[in-house]
Enzyme design. Sequence first.
Site, PDB file in Angstrom:
ATOM      1  N   HIS A 151       0.835  -1.200   0.000  1.00 20.88           N
ATOM      2  CA  HIS A 151       0.000   0.000   0.000  1.00 20.88           C
ATOM      3  C   HIS A 151       0.870   1.250   0.000  1.00 20.88           C
ATOM      4  O   HIS A 151       2.066   1.189   0.293  1.00 20.88           O
ATOM      5  CB  HIS A 151      -0.919   0.036   1.232  1.00 20.88           C
ATOM      6  CG  HIS A 151      -2.104  -0.868   1.121  1.00 20.88           C
ATOM      7  ND1 HIS A 151      -2.026  -2.221   1.420  1.00 20.88           N
ATOM      8  CD2 HIS A 151      -3.383  -0.640   0.725  1.00 20.88           C
ATOM      9  CE1 HIS A 151      -3.216  -2.779   1.218  1.00 20.88           C
ATOM     10  NE2 HIS A 151      -4.059  -1.832   0.799  1.00 20.88           N
ATOM     11  N   LYS A 155      -0.809   4.797   4.527  1.00 22.80           N
ATOM     12  CA  LYS A 155      -1.757   3.866   5.163  1.00 22.80           C
ATOM     13  C   LYS A 155      -1.269   3.561   6.571  1.00 22.80           C
ATOM     14  O   LYS A 155      -0.116   3.179   6.771  1.00 22.80           O
ATOM     15  CB  LYS A 155      -1.876   2.580   4.344  1.00 22.80           C
ATOM     16  CG  LYS A 155      -2.885   1.609   4.946  1.00 22.80           C
ATOM     17  CD  LYS A 155      -3.216   0.494   3.992  1.00 22.80           C
ATOM     18  CE  LYS A 155      -4.194  -0.496   4.616  1.00 22.80           C
ATOM     19  NZ  LYS A 155      -5.466   0.092   5.031  1.00 22.80           N
TER      20      LYS A 155
END
Length: 261
Positions: A151, A155
């Site tokens: 990600h 995040k």
Amino acid sequence: MNTTTYRINLAGASGRMGKAMWPGLAEAPDVDVVGALSRQAAPADLPWTTRWSADATTLLAESRPGDIWLDLTTGEAATAHVPLALEAGLRIIVGATGMASSALDAWRARLETHPGTVLVVPNFSLGAVLMMRFAEEAARWLPDVAIIEGHHPAKRDAPSGTARRTAERIAASRGRAGKSLGDQQAMGLDVSGVPVHALRLPGLLAHQEVVFGGHGEVLTIRHDAMGRECFLPGLLLAIRGLDRVRGLAIGLEHVLGEGTK
Ligand SMILES: NC(=O)c1ccc[n+]([C@@H]2O[C@H](COP(=O)([O-])OP(=O)(O)OC[C@H]3O[C@@H](n4cnc5c(N)ncnc54)[C@H](OP(=O)(O)O)[C@@H]3O)[C@@H](O)[C@H]2O)c1
């Protein structure tokens, strides 16, 4: 003709997900974003029909029972919001990830004794939901498996809610415990007996590989989210399918119909 209008209170309206989802929600003919929770200043083009508030309690005081609380904040903030929204009689979709399992247990316990709806969707992407379904299926025949998720660096939670959910579904499906990882951190985090590796790198958005090892063969099921627009169709399915959810449900599959067949 369906004349239902879904009244949405959007928590996390100024976040990346909130901003990405809002235009699609505004365009949907059966959706009204009636409230927005954000500690940022309201945008100049805020529709006059949308109440903007920095405080969940204030927003909820002006909402109507049956409205939808769509939480796209953080696991911690959603954990605080959900009991307040239930108390106010709202139906809830939690798109935020990173809630502790104790929070989900508390919501489940409450919903066993009080009516209410909480749909937790770790991933609104239809491709990601299918990836989980296919992984669950593959694990019945190829039980040796690891997950690699990647990600964007902002995040906050790791591993992702999708990776955790995939591991839980694999664990439930494969019918035997995973092999112990011992204390070798390089082998990944043990999630329900499935090793999970998390990458946080610039250039990534949301990606996951589920890698199954067999006898002389490897099966890889991979999903890549190329843009946040991939979350909108599933979010609209969740909104329109929320009537089918009673109590606590986890996963978009609870509102998926039969597809396009
Ligand atoms: N389900 C899915 O398909 C999916 C997909 C992508 C991401 N996510 C999850 O969705 C969530 C949001 O992601 P994002 O990329 O939009 O994150 P983000 O850009 O960091 O936005 C987070 C939002 O949370 C709000 N917030 C944080 N703490 C808060 C608090 N105590 N009270 C009220 N609001 C608070 C922030 O509000 P302010 O603007 O007021 O600071 C901001 O709007 C994350 O949990 C992420 O993992 C889910």
